[in-house]
Design an enzyme around this catalytic site. Sequence first.
Site, PDB file in Angstrom:
ATOM      1  N   ARG A 168     -22.174  32.652 -12.585  1.00 53.56           N
ATOM      2  CA  ARG A 168     -21.293  33.891 -12.066  1.00 53.56           C
ATOM      3  C   ARG A 168     -22.063  34.867 -11.524  1.00 53.56           C
ATOM      4  O   ARG A 168     -22.732  35.699 -12.334  1.00 53.56           O
ATOM      5  CB  ARG A 168     -20.289  34.292 -13.168  1.00 53.56           C
ATOM      6  CG  ARG A 168     -19.500  33.183 -13.767  1.00 53.56           C
ATOM      7  CD  ARG A 168     -18.173  33.004 -12.617  1.00 53.56           C
ATOM      8  NE  ARG A 168     -17.409  32.196 -13.265  1.00 53.56           N
ATOM      9  CZ  ARG A 168     -17.294  30.735 -13.308  1.00 53.56           C
ATOM     10  NH1 ARG A 168     -18.209  30.262 -12.383  1.00 53.56           N
ATOM     11  NH2 ARG A 168     -16.314  30.073 -13.719  1.00 53.56           N
ATOM     12  N   ALA A 229     -14.901  19.228  -2.065  1.00 49.59           N
ATOM     13  CA  ALA A 229     -13.943  18.385  -1.301  1.00 49.59           C
ATOM     14  C   ALA A 229     -14.757  17.037  -0.910  1.00 49.59           C
ATOM     15  O   ALA A 229     -13.972  16.007  -0.750  1.00 49.59           O
ATOM     16  CB  ALA A 229     -13.896  19.019   0.055  1.00 49.59           C
ATOM     17  N   ASP A 258     -14.020  22.954 -14.088  1.00 53.88           N
ATOM     18  CA  ASP A 258     -13.865  22.802 -15.369  1.00 53.88           C
ATOM     19  C   ASP A 258     -12.997  21.372 -15.813  1.00 53.88           C
ATOM     20  O   ASP A 258     -13.212  20.594 -16.758  1.00 53.88           O
ATOM     21  CB  ASP A 258     -13.123  23.959 -16.201  1.00 53.88           C
ATOM     22  CG  ASP A 258     -13.769  25.171 -15.822  1.00 53.88           C
ATOM     23  OD1 ASP A 258     -15.010  25.110 -15.968  1.00 53.88           O
ATOM     24  OD2 ASP A 258     -13.165  26.167 -15.996  1.00 53.88           O
TER      25      ASP A 258
END
Length: 317
Positions: A168, A229, A258
Site C-alpha cells: 500500500r 486479468a 484477497d
Amino acid sequence: MTAPDLLTVGEALVSLRSAGPLAAGGPLTMHLAGAESNVAVGVARLGHRAAWAGRVGADEFGEYVLRQLRAEGVAVDGVSRDPDRPTGLMFLERRTADLTRVQYHRAGSAGSALDVEDLRAPLTAGARMLHLTGITPALSDTARAATRWAAEAAAGAGIPVCLDVNHRARLWSRAAAREALTPLAGYASIVIASTDELDLVGDPGADESTVVAELFRRGVDTVLVKLGADGARAHARDGVRHTGALTVTAVDTVGAGDAFTAGYLSGWFDGLDLAGRLRRAATLGAFAVSSPGDWEGLPRRAELSLLDGHEAGSVIR
C-alpha cells in the site's frame, strides 16, 4: 476449543462507500473491510474454520466489525478492544466506472496499535495456517514487531505461514516495505505478490525467476504471482504452472486479490493439487470482481461450480 484452519492477523476497518465523488456529497454505505478479514471470510464461506486476531476500538464501529465477522462464521475470540483508540475507517469513492479512489483514516487507530501481547493467545491456540500481509507491518512500529513475532512464532511451532505482499503505497515507501518484508518472507511457506511487488521480498531490480530462486533458497515452498486479468503464475519447486482468469463482467476489483488468496488456501486445506488450488483461487477471484464489495459476493461451497462454463447474462432456473 478446536484450533482454526486459518488464523489471520491484521487490521479490520469500516469502509464507507460512495457511488460518486465524495466532494459532491451523497449517501455512504457501510461495509467491513481489511485484507486479512476478507481472506478469513472467504475461507469461512467455503466451510473452513477461520479466525481473525487484531484490535478494534471500544466503539460502535468496532462492534460492527465484530458482528460482521461473527455473522460470517469467523472466530474473533482473540480480538482486543481498545478503549483509547478508534476503529479505523476508509472511504471509497467510485470516481469513474473504471476507477475507485481510497482515502484512509487509520492513523492512530486501534488496529495500528497492534502489539505482540495481542497475538500470544491466538498463536498459542494453534492453526493449520497463519496468513499475514504486508499491510499490517506498515501501520506502526509495534504492528511491525507483532507481525514479525507472529511469523517467527508460527514457523517455530511448525505452522505454515502465508505472506501476501499487498503493498500500500499510501502507507509506506517501497524502500521501507522492502526492509521489513524481505526478512519476513523468510518465515513463509507461501508468498503471494503481483509482478510489481516481487522486488519487495527480494533484490531491487531482480527479475521474477531470480527472486523466486532466492525465496526457495530461504525455505519458501510456493510463490504465487498475480497477473490480474491474465490470471496467475505459480512457482513450485517442481516447476511453474499458469492459470488463466475466468471470463466475467468486472464491476468491482477491490478485494479480488484477497479472494484469490482465500481460494488458494481453501484448496490447500482440502488437499487439492497445485492445479486445483489455482482453479479455486481463480474462481474466487472471478466472483469477487463480478460482485460489488470486498467480500460480499464470495461463494459458499455449493456455489463453487456456478461459473463453470457460464455465459454472460446466464440465468439459472
